[in-house]
Motif scaffolding. Structure first.
Motif, PDB file in Angstrom:
ATOM      1  N   UNK A  66       0.835  -1.202   0.000  1.00 15.80           N
ATOM      2  CA  UNK A  66       0.000   0.000   0.000  1.00 15.80           C
ATOM      3  C   UNK A  66       0.870   1.252   0.000  1.00 15.80           C
ATOM      4  N   UNK A  67       0.226   2.369  -0.298  1.00 18.21           N
ATOM      5  CA  UNK A  67       0.886   3.679  -0.290  1.00 18.21           C
ATOM      6  C   UNK A  67       0.117   4.595   0.652  1.00 18.21           C
ATOM      7  N   UNK A  68       0.830   5.249   1.553  1.00 17.70           N
ATOM      8  CA  UNK A  68       0.202   6.143   2.520  1.00 17.70           C
ATOM      9  C   UNK A  68       0.585   7.593   2.235  1.00 17.70           C
ATOM     10  N   UNK A  69      -0.409   8.427   2.125  1.00 18.60           N
ATOM     11  CA  UNK A  69      -0.216   9.860   1.891  1.00 18.60           C
ATOM     12  C   UNK A  69      -0.806  10.611   3.076  1.00 18.60           C
ATOM     13  N   UNK A  70      -0.001  11.419   3.738  1.00 18.25           N
ATOM     14  CA  UNK A  70      -0.476  12.219   4.869  1.00 18.25           C
ATOM     15  C   UNK A  70      -0.357  13.693   4.492  1.00 18.25           C
ATOM     16  N   UNK A  71      -1.454  14.428   4.616  1.00 16.68           N
ATOM     17  CA  UNK A  71      -1.480  15.866   4.357  1.00 16.68           C
ATOM     18  C   UNK A  71      -2.133  16.567   5.547  1.00 16.68           C
ATOM     19  N   UNK A  72      -1.869  17.844   5.668  1.00 15.30           N
ATOM     20  CA  UNK A  72      -2.506  18.655   6.711  1.00 15.30           C
ATOM     21  C   UNK A  72      -3.767  19.295   6.149  1.00 15.30           C
ATOM     22  N   UNK A 138      -7.405  22.105  -0.635  1.00 18.19           N
ATOM     23  CA  UNK A 138      -6.877  23.419  -0.995  1.00 18.19           C
ATOM     24  C   UNK A 138      -7.976  24.476  -1.028  1.00 18.19           C
ATOM     25  N   UNK A 139      -9.153  24.121  -1.533  1.00 20.07           N
ATOM     26  CA  UNK A 139     -10.258  25.079  -1.558  1.00 20.07           C
ATOM     27  C   UNK A 139     -10.743  25.409  -0.147  1.00 20.07           C
ATOM     28  N   UNK A 140     -10.662  24.452   0.773  1.00 20.74           N
ATOM     29  CA  UNK A 140     -11.027  24.721   2.160  1.00 20.74           C
ATOM     30  C   UNK A 140     -10.057  25.707   2.788  1.00 20.74           C
ATOM     31  N   UNK A 184       1.676  24.303   6.885  1.00 20.82           N
ATOM     32  CA  UNK A 184       0.983  23.108   6.397  1.00 20.82           C
ATOM     33  C   UNK A 184       0.857  23.109   4.882  1.00 20.82           C
ATOM     34  N   UNK A 185       0.559  24.260   4.306  1.00 17.73           N
ATOM     35  CA  UNK A 185       0.413  24.340   2.853  1.00 17.73           C
ATOM     36  C   UNK A 185       1.737  24.050   2.146  1.00 17.73           C
ATOM     37  N   UNK A 186       2.825  24.524   2.701  1.00 16.11           N
ATOM     38  CA  UNK A 186       4.125  24.247   2.095  1.00 16.11           C
ATOM     39  C   UNK A 186       4.468  22.764   2.195  1.00 16.11           C
ATOM     40  N   UNK A 187       4.093  22.135   3.319  1.00 24.10           N
ATOM     41  CA  UNK A 187       4.317  20.689   3.450  1.00 24.10           C
ATOM     42  C   UNK A 187       3.464  19.919   2.453  1.00 24.10           C
ATOM     43  N   UNK A 188       2.218  20.364   2.283  1.00 27.84           N
ATOM     44  CA  UNK A 188       1.348  19.704   1.301  1.00 27.84           C
ATOM     45  C   UNK A 188       1.881  19.870  -0.114  1.00 27.84           C
ATOM     46  N   UNK A 189       2.507  21.001  -0.378  1.00 23.20           N
ATOM     47  CA  UNK A 189       3.071  21.224  -1.708  1.00 23.20           C
ATOM     48  C   UNK A 189       4.165  20.206  -2.017  1.00 23.20           C
ATOM     49  N   UNK A 190       4.967  19.878  -1.021  1.00 30.42           N
ATOM     50  CA  UNK A 190       6.020  18.878  -1.213  1.00 30.42           C
ATOM     51  C   UNK A 190       5.401  17.514  -1.527  1.00 30.42           C
ATOM     52  N   UNK A 191       4.297  17.187  -0.831  1.00 27.07           N
ATOM     53  CA  UNK A 191       3.609  15.918  -1.088  1.00 27.07           C
ATOM     54  C   UNK A 191       3.075  15.886  -2.516  1.00 27.07           C
ATOM     55  N   UNK A 192       2.488  16.966  -2.983  1.00 28.23           N
ATOM     56  CA  UNK A 192       1.944  17.014  -4.349  1.00 28.23           C
ATOM     57  C   UNK A 192       3.035  16.874  -5.395  1.00 28.23           C
ATOM     58  N   UNK A 193       4.168  17.494  -5.143  1.00 31.12           N
ATOM     59  CA  UNK A 193       5.279  17.355  -6.086  1.00 31.12           C
ATOM     60  C   UNK A 193       5.764  15.912  -6.155  1.00 31.12           C
ATOM     61  N   UNK A 194       5.719  15.233  -5.019  1.00 25.96           N
ATOM     62  CA  UNK A 194       6.135  13.826  -5.031  1.00 25.96           C
ATOM     63  C   UNK A 194       5.121  12.963  -5.755  1.00 25.96           C
ATOM     64  N   UNK A 195       3.837  13.333  -5.685  1.00 24.01           N
ATOM     65  CA  UNK A 195       2.802  12.560  -6.382  1.00 24.01           C
ATOM     66  C   UNK A 195       2.982  12.604  -7.891  1.00 24.01           C
ATOM     67  N   UNK A 196       3.562  13.685  -8.398  1.00 21.45           N
ATOM     68  CA  UNK A 196       3.757  13.793  -9.848  1.00 21.45           C
ATOM     69  C   UNK A 196       4.738  12.756 -10.372  1.00 21.45           C
ATOM     70  N   UNK A 197       5.605  12.258  -9.495  1.00 23.77           N
ATOM     71  CA  UNK A 197       6.598  11.263  -9.922  1.00 23.77           C
ATOM     72  C   UNK A 197       6.306   9.869  -9.386  1.00 23.77           C
ATOM     73  N   UNK A 198       5.206   9.717  -8.651  1.00 19.44           N
ATOM     74  CA  UNK A 198       4.877   8.419  -8.058  1.00 19.44           C
ATOM     75  C   UNK A 198       4.190   7.532  -9.086  1.00 19.44           C
ATOM     76  N   UNK A 199       4.806   6.389  -9.372  1.00 18.07           N
ATOM     77  CA  UNK A 199       4.278   5.473 -10.380  1.00 18.07           C
ATOM     78  C   UNK A 199       3.421   4.365  -9.786  1.00 18.07           C
ATOM     79  N   UNK A 222      -1.052  29.362  -0.539  1.00 14.79           N
ATOM     80  CA  UNK A 222       0.210  29.773   0.092  1.00 14.79           C
ATOM     81  C   UNK A 222       0.431  31.272  -0.071  1.00 14.79           C
ATOM     82  N   UNK A 223       0.189  31.783  -1.285  1.00 14.70           N
ATOM     83  CA  UNK A 223       0.369  33.211  -1.533  1.00 14.70           C
ATOM     84  C   UNK A 223      -0.594  34.049  -0.683  1.00 14.70           C
ATOM     85  N   UNK A 224      -1.846  33.598  -0.596  1.00 12.82           N
ATOM     86  CA  UNK A 224      -2.820  34.325   0.219  1.00 12.82           C
ATOM     87  C   UNK A 224      -2.415  34.316   1.686  1.00 12.82           C
ATOM     88  N   UNK A 225      -1.964  33.168   2.181  1.00 12.78           N
ATOM     89  CA  UNK A 225      -1.544  33.082   3.580  1.00 12.78           C
ATOM     90  C   UNK A 225      -0.352  33.991   3.851  1.00 12.78           C
TER      91      UNK A 225
END
Length: 316
Positions: A66-72, A138-140, A184-199, A222-225
């Motif tokens: 399995x693959x586990x993804x944790x986001x804030x 992200x919309x939340x 939290x948003x910056x940490x989530x951004x790192x997770x999303x970047x990793x998802x782009x390369x996850x096969x 992130x920019x708004x925050x």
């Protein structure tokens, strides 16, 4: 609470037992529910417990089965009769046949999926489901950031009229919330970047565009925050300067009053000890109107001192 959902004939319906393509949603889970899911899915119990720690960091862990993804995700907490915002972890675990979400709260991020109001949502399309959760997350963040912006505007109006400790503490709480959101948003951004390369996770045709939308929404949050954090920091500095300036004005008035009152105090002190008939060296002691003249002289000198101090540069 353990709830299981599956897409049946295009509709999201609740099911009693997990089946291929189902979604298992764990919200505020008990130990028995965690143990049951662990035995049925083969997911390590420690991984199921990971998002129950509010200090857990965002990350992507790839295991054998399995693959586990944790986001804030953002959440609302009521303190002192007001709503305050913070972040908590949400775990999305993808197996070969199931998708499992674990959170310490019944988060509103997942409610639209349970209600079937998300367009194009299917429980068996696991990679798209992950991206849809991230997009909703992200919309939340954007929604809560707009609420925080409106709250800061109201707080600014209150601070213009009164600067009590309550308003200052509210300003500090908003600033702290924005720091949490930005981190939290910056940490989530790192997770999303990793998802782009996850096969590991199967990609659907529209997933690439959806992932781009998720990354764009997250960057906008992130920019708004950052913008709101800068505004609140400037507001805090401005009101600190106003408080300091008001304090200086109060001290200026007190200093003028103190110096002005010292003039008659000095005169009356000298005459109080030496105001006797025939006393040498003390003017007007031998006159019947001497006391009245001394009082009048004190008033005139006090007025002159007051006039001089109010015109002086050092007291403006």
């Amino acid at each position: 609470m353990l709830r299981m959902f599956s897409t049946i004939n295009g509709q999201v319906e609740r099911v009693e037992k997990p089946e291929s393509g189902s979604w298992l949603c764990l919200s505020e889970p008990t130990d028995a529910e965690l143990a049951s899911v662990a035995s049925e899915t083969g997911i390590d119990l420690a991984d199921l417990r990971a998002p129950l720690d509010d200090e857990e960091r965002s990350r992507v862990d790839v295991e054998d089965d399995y693959t586990m993804i944790i986001v804030d995700i953002p959440t609302v907490e009521e303190r002192g009769g007001r709503d305050w915002y913070e972040t908590i972890p949400l775990s999305i675990i993808v197996t070969e046949t199931l998708i499992v979400t674990v959170c310490m709260q019944d988060t509103p991020v997942l409610h639209p999926f349970m209600e079937g109001t998300i367009r194009g949502f299917n429980t068996f399309m696991r990679s798209r489901f992950i991206l849809q959760i991230l997009y909703r997350n992200a919309t939340m963040y954007l929604r809560y950031l707009r609420i925080i912006d409106r709250e800061s505007d109201k707080l600014e109006l209150k601070l213009r009229h009164s600067m009590h400790n309550r308003e200052i503490m509210m300003l500090m709480e908003l600033s702290k919330t924005l720091v949490y959101f930005t981190t939290s948003l910056k940490s989530n951004e790192i997770v999303m970047e990793k998802l782009t390369t996850l096969q590991r996770i199967k990609q659907y045709q529209d997933d690439e565009d959806l992932l781009d939308d998720v990354i764009t929404e997250n960057k906008q949050a992130i920019e708004m925050a950052n913008i709101y954090s800068g505004v609140l920091a400037n507001m805090t500095d401005a009101f600190a300067s106003i408080v300091s300036n008001n304090m200086n004005n109060v001290m200026r008035i007190f200093t003028i009053i103190s110096i002005t009152l010292s003039v008659p105090t000095l005169i009356f002190s000298m005459y109080g000890m030496n105001f006797q008939e025939g006393m040498l060296g003390m003017p007007f002691t031998d006159k019947p109107w001497g006391f009245a003249l001394v009082v009048l002289l004190s008033v005139v000198l006090s007025a002159l001192v007051t006039w001089f101090l109010t015109r002086s540069r050092n007291f403006r």
